[in-house]
Enzyme design. Structure first.
Site, PDB file in Angstrom:
ATOM      1  N   GLN A   1      -4.376  -1.646  10.961  1.00  0.00           N
ATOM      2  CA  GLN A   1      -2.976  -1.937  11.248  1.00  0.00           C
ATOM      3  C   GLN A   1      -2.345  -0.649  11.912  1.00  0.00           C
ATOM      4  OE1 GLN A   1      -0.031  -2.727   8.320  1.00  0.00           O
ATOM      5  NE2 GLN A   1       0.321  -4.575   9.066  1.00  0.00           N
TER       6      GLN A   1
ATOM      7  N   HIS B   1      -0.310   2.845   4.149  1.00  0.00           N
ATOM      8  CA  HIS B   1      -0.767   1.956   2.860  1.00  0.00           C
ATOM      9  C   HIS B   1      -1.814   0.954   3.111  1.00  0.00           C
ATOM     10  CE1 HIS B   1       1.602  -1.011   5.731  1.00  0.00           C
ATOM     11  NE2 HIS B   1       0.832  -1.786   5.184  1.00  0.00           N
TER      12      HIS B   1
ATOM     13  N   GLU C   1       3.633  -3.305  14.927  1.00  0.00           N
ATOM     14  CA  GLU C   1       2.424  -3.224  14.653  1.00  0.00           C
ATOM     15  C   GLU C   1       1.422  -3.840  15.589  1.00  0.00           C
ATOM     16  OE1 GLU C   1       2.999  -5.323  10.744  1.00  0.00           O
ATOM     17  OE2 GLU C   1       1.222  -6.717  11.731  1.00  0.00           O
TER      18      GLU C   1
ATOM     19  N   HIS D   1      -6.018  -4.880   5.304  1.00  0.00           N
ATOM     20  CA  HIS D   1      -5.970  -4.025   6.240  1.00  0.00           C
ATOM     21  C   HIS D   1      -5.600  -2.677   5.911  1.00  0.00           C
ATOM     22  CE1 HIS D   1      -1.717  -5.462   5.259  1.00  0.00           C
ATOM     23  NE2 HIS D   1      -1.249  -4.205   5.667  1.00  0.00           N
TER      24      HIS D   1
ATOM     25  N   GLU E   1      -0.089  -2.947  -0.489  1.00  0.00           N
ATOM     26  CA  GLU E   1       0.586  -4.198  -0.119  1.00  0.00           C
ATOM     27  C   GLU E   1      -0.198  -5.414  -0.672  1.00  0.00           C
ATOM     28  OE1 GLU E   1       0.855  -4.582   4.327  1.00  0.00           O
ATOM     29  OE2 GLU E   1       2.160  -6.326   3.905  1.00  0.00           O
TER      30      GLU E   1
HETATM   31 CO    CO Z   1       0.852  -3.758   5.942  1.00  0.00          CO
END
Ligand code: CO
Length: 140
Positions: free
Chosen positions: A57, A81, A46, A10, A131
């Site tokens: 996301q 991120h 989210e 994502h 991540e």
């Molecule tokens: Co994330």
């Protein structure tokens, strides 16, 4: 060497108004929400919008002291991120540590939609918060 990243899981975008962002993605791109979740431990709400095998996301804080709230206050809305999918989060995290990298999570922990995740510090990864996402299969 073996490639540890199997997919872009994502791209996470921090927004002030989650519903407004969801509506914009739906109206402009026809993107629909596949999953919504509040992650209390991270202080975020989210929405995951599927794009092929990856997600956009959209993230918004649920409390003033969440890291995403601090991010919005200092940097404004935008890319927060990138989530890279990996087969084994622990293995990928160890690879970062073995290379002398700085990590935010010392060991893998639960993420949203039943994933196992760990964050790598952006100072290590050229300014982008990373991540590492281990997808544990359908959870719902
Ligand atoms: Co994330």
């Amino acid at each position: 060497m073996e490639l540890l990243l199997t997919e872009i899981d994502h791209v996470a975008i921090a927004v002030h108004d989650l519903d407004a962002a969801i509506t914009w993605y739906a109206d402009v791109f026809g993107a629909t929400v596949e999953h919504r979740e509040v992650v209390e431990s991270d202080g975020v709400a989210e929405a995951l919008l599927r794009v092929a095998d990856s997600y956009v996301q959209l993230l918004t804080p649920t409390r003033d002291d969440s890291p995403v709230a601090k991010y919005l206050a200092t940097r404004g809305e935008g890319l927060h991120h990138v989530g890279y999918r990996v087969a084994d989060c622990a293995q990928a995290l160890e690879a970062v540590k073995a290379a002398g990298g700085r990590v935010i999570d010392q060991s893998p922990r639960p993420g949203s939609r039943g994933t196992t995740v760990a964050f790598v510090h952006p100072k290590t990864s050229f300014g982008t918060l990373i991540e590492l996402v281990q997808d544990n299969g359908p959870q719902h």
